[in-house]
Design a protein around this motif. Structure first.
Motif, PDB file in Angstrom:
ATOM      1  N   ASN A  40       0.824  -1.208   0.000  1.00 54.19           N
ATOM      2  CA  ASN A  40       0.000   0.000   0.000  1.00 54.19           C
ATOM      3  C   ASN A  40       0.854   1.251   0.000  1.00 54.19           C
ATOM      4  OD1 ASN A  40      -2.585  -1.378   0.225  1.00 54.19           O
ATOM      5  ND2 ASN A  40      -1.961  -1.874   2.321  1.00 54.19           N
ATOM      6  N   HIS A  41       0.455   2.221  -0.824  1.00 53.62           N
ATOM      7  CA  HIS A  41       1.147   3.502  -0.923  1.00 53.62           C
ATOM      8  C   HIS A  41       0.597   4.441   0.154  1.00 53.62           C
ATOM      9  CE1 HIS A  41       1.965   7.389  -3.427  1.00 53.62           C
ATOM     10  NE2 HIS A  41       2.894   7.193  -2.509  1.00 53.62           N
ATOM     11  N   LEU A  42       1.479   4.896   1.054  1.00 55.68           N
ATOM     12  CA  LEU A  42       1.078   5.739   2.175  1.00 55.68           C
ATOM     13  C   LEU A  42       1.869   7.039   2.174  1.00 55.68           C
ATOM     14  CD1 LEU A  42       1.119   2.917   4.889  1.00 55.68           C
ATOM     15  CD2 LEU A  42      -0.883   3.746   3.615  1.00 55.68           C
ATOM     16  N   SER A  43       1.594   7.852   3.180  1.00 52.92           N
ATOM     17  CA  SER A  43       2.259   9.145   3.341  1.00 52.92           C
ATOM     18  C   SER A  43       2.993   9.183   4.675  1.00 52.92           C
ATOM     19  CB  SER A  43       1.218  10.274   3.294  1.00 52.92           C
ATOM     20  OG  SER A  43       1.702  11.461   3.898  1.00 52.92           O
ATOM     21  N   LEU A  44       4.269   9.588   4.641  1.00 54.86           N
ATOM     22  CA  LEU A  44       4.997   9.744   5.896  1.00 54.86           C
ATOM     23  C   LEU A  44       4.322  10.772   6.790  1.00 54.86           C
ATOM     24  CD1 LEU A  44       8.706   9.700   4.626  1.00 54.86           C
ATOM     25  CD2 LEU A  44       7.646   8.004   6.128  1.00 54.86           C
ATOM     26  N   ASP A  45       3.944  11.910   6.217  1.00 54.89           N
ATOM     27  CA  ASP A  45       3.349  12.989   7.010  1.00 54.89           C
ATOM     28  C   ASP A  45       1.972  12.621   7.550  1.00 54.89           C
ATOM     29  OD1 ASP A  45       5.513  14.651   6.762  1.00 54.89           O
ATOM     30  OD2 ASP A  45       4.634  15.953   5.248  1.00 54.89           O
ATOM     31  N   ALA A  46       1.188  11.905   6.766  1.00 55.61           N
ATOM     32  CA  ALA A  46      -0.194  11.628   7.175  1.00 55.61           C
ATOM     33  C   ALA A  46      -0.343  10.301   7.919  1.00 55.61           C
ATOM     34  CB  ALA A  46      -1.103  11.622   5.938  1.00 55.61           C
ATOM     35  N   ASP A  47       0.466   9.313   7.565  1.00 55.46           N
ATOM     36  CA  ASP A  47       0.227   7.962   8.077  1.00 55.46           C
ATOM     37  C   ASP A  47       1.288   7.444   9.050  1.00 55.46           C
ATOM     38  OD1 ASP A  47      -2.110   7.535   6.389  1.00 55.46           O
ATOM     39  OD2 ASP A  47      -0.702   7.413   4.718  1.00 55.46           O
ATOM     40  N   ILE A  48       2.487   7.955   8.967  1.00 53.36           N
ATOM     41  CA  ILE A  48       3.579   7.392   9.771  1.00 53.36           C
ATOM     42  C   ILE A  48       3.953   8.301  10.930  1.00 53.36           C
ATOM     43  CG2 ILE A  48       5.906   6.440   9.740  1.00 53.36           C
ATOM     44  CD1 ILE A  48       3.803   4.934   8.018  1.00 53.36           C
ATOM     45  N   TYR A  49       4.387   9.507  10.649  1.00 52.87           N
ATOM     46  CA  TYR A  49       4.871  10.395  11.717  1.00 52.87           C
ATOM     47  C   TYR A  49       3.842  10.654  12.820  1.00 52.87           C
ATOM     48  CZ  TYR A  49       8.610  11.500   8.346  1.00 52.87           C
ATOM     49  OH  TYR A  49       9.654  11.436   7.464  1.00 52.87           O
ATOM     50  N   PRO A  50       2.581  10.972  12.494  1.00 53.39           N
ATOM     51  CA  PRO A  50       1.639  11.291  13.571  1.00 53.39           C
ATOM     52  C   PRO A  50       1.107  10.077  14.322  1.00 53.39           C
ATOM     53  CG  PRO A  50       0.549  11.507  11.451  1.00 53.39           C
ATOM     54  CD  PRO A  50       1.984  11.198  11.157  1.00 53.39           C
ATOM     55  N   ASN A  51       1.351   8.873  13.802  1.00 52.65           N
ATOM     56  CA  ASN A  51       0.743   7.672  14.374  1.00 52.65           C
ATOM     57  C   ASN A  51       1.742   6.758  15.084  1.00 52.65           C
ATOM     58  OD1 ASN A  51      -1.897   8.321  13.467  1.00 52.65           O
ATOM     59  ND2 ASN A  51      -1.333   7.630  11.409  1.00 52.65           N
ATOM     60  N   HIS A  52       2.957   7.251  15.310  1.00 54.99           N
ATOM     61  CA  HIS A  52       3.962   6.447  16.004  1.00 54.99           C
ATOM     62  C   HIS A  52       4.676   7.276  17.068  1.00 54.99           C
ATOM     63  CE1 HIS A  52       3.343   4.150  12.284  1.00 54.99           C
ATOM     64  NE2 HIS A  52       3.632   3.095  13.033  1.00 54.99           N
ATOM     65  N   THR A  92      19.099  11.674   9.768  1.00 49.96           N
ATOM     66  CA  THR A  92      19.022  12.357  11.059  1.00 49.96           C
ATOM     67  C   THR A  92      18.461  13.763  10.937  1.00 49.96           C
ATOM     68  OG1 THR A  92      20.946  11.082  11.800  1.00 49.96           O
ATOM     69  CG2 THR A  92      20.323  12.993  13.122  1.00 49.96           C
ATOM     70  N   ALA A  93      18.950  14.538   9.971  1.00 46.00           N
ATOM     71  CA  ALA A  93      18.501  15.927   9.841  1.00 46.00           C
ATOM     72  C   ALA A  93      17.008  16.023   9.517  1.00 46.00           C
ATOM     73  CB  ALA A  93      19.341  16.658   8.795  1.00 46.00           C
ATOM     74  N   PRO A  94      16.504  15.338   8.474  1.00 41.67           N
ATOM     75  CA  PRO A  94      15.069  15.461   8.190  1.00 41.67           C
ATOM     76  C   PRO A  94      14.186  14.917   9.299  1.00 41.67           C
ATOM     77  CG  PRO A  94      16.072  13.789   6.788  1.00 41.67           C
ATOM     78  CD  PRO A  94      17.186  14.547   7.432  1.00 41.67           C
ATOM     79  N   LEU A  95      14.582  13.815   9.949  1.00 39.74           N
ATOM     80  CA  LEU A  95      13.741  13.276  11.013  1.00 39.74           C
ATOM     81  C   LEU A  95      13.799  14.140  12.275  1.00 39.74           C
ATOM     82  CD1 LEU A  95      14.169   9.405  10.702  1.00 39.74           C
ATOM     83  CD2 LEU A  95      12.302  10.862   9.897  1.00 39.74           C
ATOM     84  N   THR A  96      14.901  14.834  12.497  1.00 40.63           N
ATOM     85  CA  THR A  96      14.955  15.772  13.623  1.00 40.63           C
ATOM     86  C   THR A  96      13.928  16.880  13.431  1.00 40.63           C
ATOM     87  OG1 THR A  96      17.287  15.296  14.092  1.00 40.63           O
ATOM     88  CG2 THR A  96      16.419  17.409  14.855  1.00 40.63           C
ATOM     89  N   ALA A  97      13.808  17.377  12.206  1.00 43.15           N
ATOM     90  CA  ALA A  97      12.799  18.403  11.930  1.00 43.15           C
ATOM     91  C   ALA A  97      11.386  17.841  12.063  1.00 43.15           C
ATOM     92  CB  ALA A  97      13.011  18.979  10.529  1.00 43.15           C
ATOM     93  N   LYS A  98      11.161  16.635  11.554  1.00 44.20           N
ATOM     94  CA  LYS A  98       9.830  16.037  11.596  1.00 44.20           C
ATOM     95  C   LYS A  98       9.408  15.660  13.015  1.00 44.20           C
ATOM     96  CE  LYS A  98       8.734  16.120   7.204  1.00 44.20           C
ATOM     97  NZ  LYS A  98       7.571  16.901   6.680  1.00 44.20           N
ATOM     98  N   CYS A  99      10.346  15.217  13.852  1.00 45.57           N
ATOM     99  CA  CYS A  99       9.954  14.813  15.207  1.00 45.57           C
ATOM    100  C   CYS A  99       9.465  16.012  16.007  1.00 45.57           C
ATOM    101  CB  CYS A  99      11.099  14.090  15.918  1.00 45.57           C
ATOM    102  SG  CYS A  99      12.369  15.121  16.672  1.00 45.57           S
ATOM    103  N   LYS A 100      10.031  17.172  15.754  1.00 43.15           N
ATOM    104  CA  LYS A 100       9.572  18.385  16.447  1.00 43.15           C
ATOM    105  C   LYS A 100       8.181  18.797  15.961  1.00 43.15           C
ATOM    106  CE  LYS A 100      14.318  19.959  17.115  1.00 43.15           C
ATOM    107  NZ  LYS A 100      15.368  20.934  16.717  1.00 43.15           N
ATOM    108  N   GLU A 101       7.900  18.518  14.704  1.00 43.93           N
ATOM    109  CA  GLU A 101       6.596  18.864  14.137  1.00 43.93           C
ATOM    110  C   GLU A 101       5.507  17.901  14.595  1.00 43.93           C
ATOM    111  OE1 GLU A 101       4.502  19.430   9.701  1.00 43.93           O
ATOM    112  OE2 GLU A 101       6.668  19.057   9.882  1.00 43.93           O
TER     113      GLU A 101
END
Length: 403
Positions: free
Chosen positions: A122-134, A146-155
């Motif tokens: 299944n095609h999913l979205s990191l922003d919609a399906d992964i980051y907010p649900n874990h 490390t750099a992109p996930l550091t920004a995303k974890c703060k968001e």
């Protein structure tokens, strides 16, 4: 080298410092690693991210396991995904454990595309399906994220770890240590280096020349990569950890560079930026290509990090571990926003240029030249930190403090 600090653990003593491959480590234990790094884990939902050039095909039904290659991704499946399903989830009080694949970035710390696929295809979205649900995301990939996930974890509020280049040596050494000890030793060395005004590094070349790079730090607080993401505060651990680092405010001088094809060059630095490379030996075309890149996008030559290793570890062949070895240091060019710096991805001419690239100085990596000495200046204080790729007395004494 003579060390007389009986309060130090055995792995800091002379014989092991000279031959870190002889250090004995406990067997890798995923429960111990995750339970230490992420305490508390109770009630946390965890997932694993891996990367491929064609993720939609290779992640479906774990088909990559039937193909040759993909050693990092296969280690992620065996030692993390399978271990979680085989009991680690229950022991840690965690849920989830799913594996997802995103498209390989082909560059260190480049932002990730949003597309991601699960093992059903299944095609999913990191922003919609992964980051907010874990709550915890483990990224075991080809290139550092490390750099992109550091920004995303703060968001999005998650914690996580990046473990790019994972191999058997790393599993059985850098990921088998006690991260409470790693954190404490990193703090000892951080305290010894913090608020430095400048660092000077002397490089001895085979032709007898001594090059010196000067890094201006403006008395900033030293930072540490120590491997612990405790509590619920969003954060990303870069594992293996064990590093003290600064974001240079200024830099000048020269340092040598060994390119991927073995070519050696001398890099001239002014105002924190590499401005040119000059051939020592090897392929002039490699030097020309670097100079063309610097001319086309000068931000690619900006120095964004100065780091020092704090652990006693064997050489793994992967910089993620080898830059954490005590007695080594490294510089990095490019983005440094994940380190608290001011170099952002949108400052580069092209997206693919907005990498964070480490330049590691270590005996196995750069045998053609020696770090003859590293010095710290802090007010009226002058200290030798490293000589001939070995920690000097000042660092050894710092490690022995308060034990």
């Amino acid at each position: 080298m003579s060390i007389s600090a009986p309060s130090l653990p055995a792995y800091f003593h002379e014989e092991i410092l000279l031959h870190p491959e002889n250090r004995v480590f406990p067997k890798f234990d995923l429960v111990r690693l995750l339970g230490t790094v992420f305490a508390p884990t109770e009630g946390c939902r965890v997932c694993i991210l891996i990367d491929f050039d064609e993720p939609q095909d290779l992640i479906k039904d774990f088909s990559f396991l039937e193909h040759p290659g993909f050693p990092v991704q296969k280690n992620a499946h065996r030692h993390f995904y399978q271990a979680l399903k085989d009991g680690a989830l229950a022991e840690l009080g965690m849920t989830g454990g799913e594996m997802y694949a995103y498209r390989c970035t082909h560059g260190s710390n480049l932002d990730l595309a949003d597309d991601v696929w699960d093992t059903a295809g299944n095609h999913l979205s990191l922003d919609a399906d992964i980051y907010p649900n874990h709550d915890i995301i483990l990224c075991i990939s080809t290139f550092s994220a490390t750099a992109p996930l550091t920004a995303k974890c703060k968001e999005y509020g998650f914690r996580g770890a990046t473990l790019h280049g994972l191999n058997d040596i790393i599993l059985n050494s850098g990921l088998s240590v006690d991260y409470h000890e790693v954190s404490a030793d990193s703090e000892r060395l951080r305290a010894a280096l913090t608020n430095a005004d400048s660092i000077e590094i002397d490089f001895a070349l085979e032709d007898g020349r001594i090059l010196t790079a000067w890094l201006g730090l403006d008395g900033q607080d030293a930072q540490k990569s120590h491997g612990l993401c405790l509590g619920k505060t969003p954060d990303i651990a870069n594992l293996p950890a064990g590093e003290v680092y600064f974001v240079p405010a200024d830099a000048r001088g020269q340092f040598p560079m060994k390119y991927e094809d073995g070519t050696l060059g001398v890099l001239d630095v002014e105002n924190r930026c590499i401005i040119r490379s000059t051939l020592i030996q090897g392929d002039q075309e490699t030097i020309n290509a670097h100079n063309a890149r610097l001319a086309d996008d000068p931000m690619t030559g900006t120095l964004g990090e100065l780091g020092f290793g704090t652990q006693v570890l064997p050489v793994s062949g992967a910089d993620i571990q080898d830059e954490k070895v005590l007695g080594t240091c490294h510089l990095a060019t490019g983005r440094d926003d994940h380190l608290g710096g001011d170099i952002l991805p949108n400052m580069f001419k092209k997206h693919e240029n907005s990498t964070h690239d480490d330049i590691l100085f270590a005996p196995h990596k750069t045998p053609n030249f020696n770090i003859s000495q590293v010095r710290m200046n802090r007010g009226e204080q002058r200290e030798i930190l490293i000589e001939n790729f070995r920690p000097a007395r000042y660092l050894i004494d710092a490690l022995a403090a308060d034990r």
